[in-house]
Enzyme design. Structure first.
Site, PDB file in Angstrom:
ATOM      1  N   LYS A  73      -7.438 -24.026  -8.736  1.00 20.58           N
ATOM      2  CA  LYS A  73      -6.729 -24.562  -7.582  1.00 20.58           C
ATOM      3  C   LYS A  73      -6.509 -26.072  -7.707  1.00 20.58           C
ATOM      4  CE  LYS A  73      -6.739 -22.977  -3.522  1.00 20.58           C
ATOM      5  NZ  LYS A  73      -7.058 -22.661  -2.119  1.00 20.58           N
ATOM      6  N   ARG A 102     -18.637 -17.522  -0.650  1.00 23.55           N
ATOM      7  CA  ARG A 102     -18.444 -18.955  -0.889  1.00 23.55           C
ATOM      8  C   ARG A 102     -18.670 -19.741   0.404  1.00 23.55           C
ATOM      9  NH1 ARG A 102     -15.720 -22.778  -4.271  1.00 23.55           N
ATOM     10  NH2 ARG A 102     -14.187 -24.085  -3.187  1.00 23.55           N
ATOM     11  N   HIS A 126     -13.928 -29.229  -4.059  1.00 21.65           N
ATOM     12  CA  HIS A 126     -12.909 -29.656  -3.115  1.00 21.65           C
ATOM     13  C   HIS A 126     -12.390 -31.045  -3.484  1.00 21.65           C
ATOM     14  CE1 HIS A 126     -14.496 -26.862   0.321  1.00 21.65           C
ATOM     15  NE2 HIS A 126     -13.689 -26.234  -0.513  1.00 21.65           N
TER      16      HIS A 126
END
Length: 324
Positions: A163, A272, A295
């Protein structure tokens, strides 16, 4: 109709040239086809801002799609016009009616619920979920782990983050180290058999396959969680052993939750969310959790502070209970 077929083939070729995943390929091709058929099979080169706005508004108003789905469609159209048709949409200032964004607080499992679900899984599926919960991994990250990504000497698992495109390292749970070693030995065994049967290659990202043409036959590049049988690669049509299918894992997780009598919506991603929430509850700071989850921004990780805050509301004594 021949124009549409040719166009979609060009889209597929461009997606593969850009090294996008097959999941993205199917999504983009499907949305572009939907866009074309919505406008009565009109070629996209003959359409522009007005047609895109009309289609995106239709998705939000009539189809009532989620903001995420609408954004996926918009990304597919951006790719079509920029990468395939060579048209820059940046000056068009698309003003479609956007799907309403919902403020979402992720649902999590208690530690006891996690344990119950895992106890109702078996074999490889159980080990995958142990790893997803124990390391806070997305399903795709867990399934794409290769033998080389497990470093037992330094207690590290290398994660290729699809991602954010930023790889990271997480510590493996000590409780499953021996099972991970056994899984590596299992993969080594089936790889030897695959090679003797005339197979033995594994999917490699395009750049690596060109640079190291023989690496796809090496044990270290094999998936840690392979499928039970070899299958034909949908792109290259080479018969090889891929990793466990996402739908198969998802189905096993759902069945395990039913057996455990957990009446929450249990998907792969809930592990998660539960990992992050349980770390926060145990006193691990937000920045560390952000790094472990991969993140980009700490704001994304902050959603788990809201989860914990919601849990703490359960400690509030209702005035009704005080009447007694």
């Amino acid at each position: 109709m021949e124009i549409k077929k040719k166009l979609l083939d060009i889209v597929r070729d461009k997606i593969r040239f850009k090294h996008y995943s097959i999941k993205t390929e199917k999504s983009y091709v499907g949305w572009i086809k939907h866009y074309i058929f919505y406008h009565n099979k009109k070629h996209p080169i003959e359409m522009a801002k007005a047609e895109i706005e009309q289609f995106l508004t239709y998705l939000a108003v009539e189809r009532k799609v989620s903001p995420t789905t609408q954004n996926q469609e918009f990304s597919a159209l951006l790719f079509l016009y920029k990468e395939v048709l060579g048209i820059d949409m940046s000056s068009w200032n698309i003003q479609a009616l956007r799907a309403q964004e919902r403020k979402h607080i992720p649902q999590v499992l208690t530690k006891d619920e996690v344990k119950k679900v895992i106890e109702n899984l078996t074999g490889t599926y159980q080990l995958i979920v142990y790893l997803m919960y124990g390391c806070g991994l997305r399903m795709s990250e867990a399934l794409n782990i290769r033998i080389k990504d497990i470093d037992f000497g330094f207690d590290k698992v290398y994660i290729g983050d699809s991602k954010s495109l930023k790889d990271r390292i997480v510590p493996p749970p000590q409780a499953i180290k021996q099972r991970l070693r056994a899984q590596v030995e299992y993969v080594e065994g089936i790889h030897v058999k695959d090679v003797s049967d005339g197979y033995g290659s594994v999917y490699m990202p395009y750049a690596l396959e060109r640079k190291y043409p023989n690496a796809k036959f090496e044990t270290k590049w094999q998936f840690l969680f392979p499928m039970r049988n070899v299958a034909k690669d949908p792109r290259s049509e080479v018969i090889r052993r891929h990793h466990v299918h996402e739908k198969t894992l998802g189905r096993n997780i759902k069945q395990a939750a039913i057996k455990a009598q957990i009446h929450k919506r249990v998907t792969s991603h809930i592990f998660r969310h539960s990992y992050a929430t349980h770390l926060l509850q145990s006193g691990i700071d937000l920045r560390s959790i952000q790094e472990l989850l991969g993140h980009k921004s700490v704001e994304t990780t902050m959603v788990y502070t809201h989860v914990v805050a919601e849990m703490n509301k359960g400690r509030v004594v209702s005035p009704l209970d005080l009447l007694a």
